[in-house]
Scaffold this motif. Sequence first.
Motif, mmCIF file in Angstrom:
data_model
loop_
_atom_site.group_PDB
_atom_site.id
_atom_site.type_symbol
_atom_site.label_atom_id
_atom_site.label_comp_id
_atom_site.label_asym_id
_atom_site.label_seq_id
_atom_site.Cartn_x
_atom_site.Cartn_y
_atom_site.Cartn_z
ATOM 1 N N GLY A 192 0.806 -1.226 0.000
ATOM 2 C CA GLY A 192 0.000 0.000 0.000
ATOM 3 C C GLY A 192 0.833 1.266 0.000
ATOM 4 O O GLY A 192 0.305 2.357 -0.191
ATOM 5 N N GLU A 193 2.144 1.119 0.199
ATOM 6 C CA GLU A 193 3.008 2.312 0.222
ATOM 7 C C GLU A 193 3.606 2.583 -1.158
ATOM 8 O O GLU A 193 3.819 1.662 -1.944
ATOM 9 C CB GLU A 193 4.169 2.111 1.209
ATOM 10 C CG GLU A 193 3.767 2.218 2.649
ATOM 11 C CD GLU A 193 4.982 2.117 3.575
ATOM 12 O OE1 GLU A 193 6.119 2.371 3.121
ATOM 13 O OE2 GLU A 193 4.765 1.756 4.739
ATOM 14 N N ARG A 194 3.920 3.849 -1.386
ATOM 15 C CA ARG A 194 4.615 4.193 -2.626
ATOM 16 C C ARG A 194 6.080 3.793 -2.495
ATOM 17 O O ARG A 194 6.769 4.231 -1.574
ATOM 18 C CB ARG A 194 4.506 5.697 -2.895
ATOM 19 C CG ARG A 194 5.357 6.172 -4.080
ATOM 20 C CD ARG A 194 4.970 7.538 -4.587
ATOM 21 N NE ARG A 194 3.582 7.592 -5.028
ATOM 22 C CZ ARG A 194 3.112 7.060 -6.155
ATOM 23 N NH1 ARG A 194 3.940 6.423 -6.968
ATOM 24 N NH2 ARG A 194 1.831 7.142 -6.465
ATOM 25 N N ILE A 195 6.535 2.927 -3.404
ATOM 26 C CA ILE A 195 7.943 2.521 -3.367
ATOM 27 C C ILE A 195 8.679 2.925 -4.635
ATOM 28 O O ILE A 195 9.885 2.735 -4.744
ATOM 29 C CB ILE A 195 8.098 0.999 -3.157
ATOM 30 C CG1 ILE A 195 7.452 0.234 -4.310
ATOM 31 C CG2 ILE A 195 7.540 0.557 -1.812
ATOM 32 C CD1 ILE A 195 7.891 -1.207 -4.399
ATOM 33 N N VAL B 172 3.008 1.982 -6.448
ATOM 34 C CA VAL B 172 2.550 1.547 -5.127
ATOM 35 C C VAL B 172 2.664 0.022 -5.024
ATOM 36 O O VAL B 172 2.209 -0.694 -5.918
ATOM 37 C CB VAL B 172 1.084 1.982 -4.884
ATOM 38 C CG1 VAL B 172 0.566 1.449 -3.545
ATOM 39 C CG2 VAL B 172 0.973 3.501 -4.934
ATOM 40 N N LEU B 173 3.264 -0.454 -3.943
ATOM 41 C CA LEU B 173 3.412 -1.903 -3.749
ATOM 42 C C LEU B 173 2.046 -2.512 -3.441
ATOM 43 O O LEU B 173 1.393 -2.142 -2.457
ATOM 44 C CB LEU B 173 4.385 -2.187 -2.590
ATOM 45 C CG LEU B 173 4.662 -3.669 -2.315
ATOM 46 C CD1 LEU B 173 5.367 -4.338 -3.483
ATOM 47 C CD2 LEU B 173 5.483 -3.839 -1.039
ATOM 48 N N ARG B 174 1.604 -3.431 -4.297
ATOM 49 C CA ARG B 174 0.256 -3.999 -4.153
ATOM 50 C C ARG B 174 0.265 -5.433 -3.646
ATOM 51 O O ARG B 174 -0.667 -5.858 -2.975
ATOM 52 C CB ARG B 174 -0.479 -3.959 -5.496
ATOM 53 C CG ARG B 174 -0.836 -2.584 -5.973
ATOM 54 C CD ARG B 174 -1.872 -1.945 -5.048
ATOM 55 N NE ARG B 174 -2.226 -0.610 -5.514
ATOM 56 C CZ ARG B 174 -2.752 0.322 -4.726
ATOM 57 N NH1 ARG B 174 -2.957 0.067 -3.436
ATOM 58 N NH2 ARG B 174 -3.050 1.504 -5.194
ATOM 59 N N ALA C 268 17.673 -0.430 -4.841
ATOM 60 C CA ALA C 268 16.525 -0.718 -5.702
ATOM 61 C C ALA C 268 15.405 0.307 -5.522
ATOM 62 O O ALA C 268 14.834 0.796 -6.504
ATOM 63 C CB ALA C 268 16.009 -2.119 -5.406
ATOM 64 N N LEU C 269 15.091 0.642 -4.280
ATOM 65 C CA LEU C 269 13.948 1.532 -4.061
ATOM 66 C C LEU C 269 14.280 2.959 -4.496
ATOM 67 O O LEU C 269 13.444 3.662 -5.058
ATOM 68 C CB LEU C 269 13.511 1.486 -2.597
ATOM 69 C CG LEU C 269 13.089 0.093 -2.108
ATOM 70 C CD1 LEU C 269 12.521 0.153 -0.703
ATOM 71 C CD2 LEU C 269 12.071 -0.536 -3.055
#
Lengths: 439, 443
Positions: free
Chosen positions: B254-257, B296-298, B395-396
Amino acid sequence: MIKGLPDAEALAKRAAKSSGGEAEVFCELGRGISASAESGAFSDISEEEKSGFGVRIVLRGRAGFSFGNDVSKFDAVVAQAVALSKFGTILPRLPGGAEKYARVPGAFDKKIDALEGRDLLGRLKGMVDEMRTLRDVGVRPTWAGIEATTSREAVANSLGAYMEFSYTEIGGGAYASCGEGSTGFEGKESRKNDLDFESFGRIAADRAVEGRNPQKIEGVKAARILLEPQAVSGLLSNTLLPAIDGENVLHANSRLAGKIGRKVFAANLDITDDGLLKGGLGSFPGDSEGVPCAKTQVVSKGILKSFLYDWETAMQAKAKPTGNGFRGFSGRPSISPTNIVIGRGSAKRDDMLSEGGLFLVHWLSGTHTTNPFSGEFSVEMKNSFLVGKDGGKTPVKYGLIVGNIFDVLADEVVVARDCVEKAKSFVTGPVMLRADVVA
Amino acid sequence: MAPSSAEVDYWDIERMSGVGTIARLKNGEILEAKDGMSSSFNVRAFHRGAWAYGSTSEEFKVQGILERVKKSALRLSKLVPSAYGLGRFRPAAKRYETPMRIPPDEIPVEDKIGRLRELVRGAGQIADTDISYADSSVEVSLRTSEGFEASQRIARCGFSLTCIARGGDRIERMFQSERKTGGWEIMESVRPDYALECARRARALLSAEQAPAGEMTVLMDPLLVGTFAHEAIGHMAEADHITNRDSVLEGKIGERIGSELVTIVEDKTLPGGYGTAGFDRDGAAPERTVVVDKGVLRSYLHSRNSAGKMDSVSTGNCRGLFNNVRMSNTLVEGGSSTLEEMVKETKEGVYLIGSSGGTAMTSDGYFNFSALEGFLIRNGELGARVRDVALLGNALKTLLSIDLVGKEVRAEAGMCGKGGEWVPVGSGGPHVRARAVVGGAGK
């Protein structure tokens, strides 16, 4: 004859008779057990067995190969190998049958062979418990695992060559983390049941603690770098070994091709492939074509002396086979090192460290991305430190070591004479060399 | 086979039998040609959070091994501190076969070798050629204690080509491959100048400069983007790394990565994808999992085991002999830019092409890859060719720095060796522009 293996001699004779050519049969029976723990908790336990046979037929000067793992279908596998020999590599003949093999004592440990999966759990717990002793300073066991294997192999050919060999191996490793971005690892393998698994947990935890609060280094600098044995193995496996592989030499794909007798590396560098090394992880009486293993001096005082060959490549190159043809049952023999001993160590590791002004690197990541032909490498330092003139160690956040292996090994190289370890195919102490560090 | 009386939560038996041909030609001469057939039986038992595995190549041993692994799982379960059950999954269809037009086993070996010689003929004039061909057909059947039974036939075909050029004391190589799930039609569709292009690229590297070093703008080609998607993001999203608490993506659903231009999918259904199959080791149906949606990590990637630990649902990512969470085909989705626009909009940087592999640490998020070649970019134009160039980054941080995404998506076959076990995978994407550290020997 080894119990559980098909009679390779009888099968080789049968294949020769039905094919009308020379025949070689390689049989393999492997057993392995393993157990692992994730985040400090036991997670799985495993037992594996594999068995099979490979058949090589030489007919009208060409070799055909096929394999299977159901002996009742042996004749069909032979027929496949015969059919493929029409398109096979040029091979005048198989190795002769009058070979004498040296003994390789200590290669088979009954205690390892008798281990069951549950026997590994106590050792695993020891590793995890050691990592947990530093929990107060934030150490967390990430992963720990142990594996034990027994291999039984026999190779026979219709010219009378026959060799059988059984060997065991046990190994394990521990990963610990501490804080953000610090991971420590330690692991080893041995053919004897003599490993101190608890120490792996302890060392991994210590390294994780040492790596806390890593500092960023910037830019590009030429540097002295002290590679610990695991890092030496990682770098040289993907740069030096392809260059001394007889097949790459035969096809002029090695920068060392045509340089036998010439000085190629620093004068204090000796490199030996020792297939009979006592206690070596790669020691065998003969290779899996039945050629006796030997001690092959590859580089002496920086001068190139020899390359490594399997039987087929040696025949094509008109060179002497060095007993480096290895395989599993489903593959044709190919050139593989036994124990690569890096020698002529002149300094003690701690003396090199106490001079300071260098990077200390425990292991390297991305070594498989190096260019095996040009020798150029760009590999990531892991568990690495900048060692100051006062001997103080600062953990390094990240960085690449960049260079060309042929230039680097021809420049100043110092091999430690102590702290020698078996690391994969290598037997070496720490090695200091010069290369660029990029971050 | 009679069912066992030992009481475990779950057990299964997988049978694999395969046939295939391998051929390798060096400068048109045969180095290797082999056929083979082999089979294996892989048995698993699970009880309250503990797994035990066994494998053999002899069918008569399977029942004995099943009994032993059940006992091992029962014994180990007493040592597992927190028990859990297997996660939910969507069972696969009873039968799957890789779609193909021409089964490779209908092509005589001499014709296969003839096709390989034809492919490298022109290239051999300007470089050494080393071409390795493989086709395989693997029949897999799975039977579980829950009454699930299914079978599939996975066929793969294709080749990899290395061209080697020499000049003075220099040796340079270039690598290209064309491997997919499918049949001999893959070999028939290869364009005539495929090998010649590879050889020309190898020769051009002889006069290439050393790559620059330091942090800079990088334009990655689709194959390098595939390596990035697989190594740098995909592995970190594997749920076994999450439950093992060694991934920087832990707790970030749910966070923006990443940049909102980035969407990453794990697609087990990709036609021709090297990791495409009808079911995974758990019998789960293949699906297209959106891992990162517009930055966003889903979703994490799950097996039934990791899904059970995390009270989630399998995404069909259990692959290999036993119980690893593994990727299949991992892709960055296409954006809106053309390559020309991306070059034009780059004042200074380096355009990196092809991948000779890479690696990433899930626990700290750092990756390093090597490109096969590159070109300097100055004032929106491609400049000198550079060689042996590595890429290092977090990576991020790199994912967030992506500011241009190309339109055209390409994928390539590869092998992933997580945990020492190699499985076929696909990876790819469009051209992507980002910031990272370039590790060349040029200053």
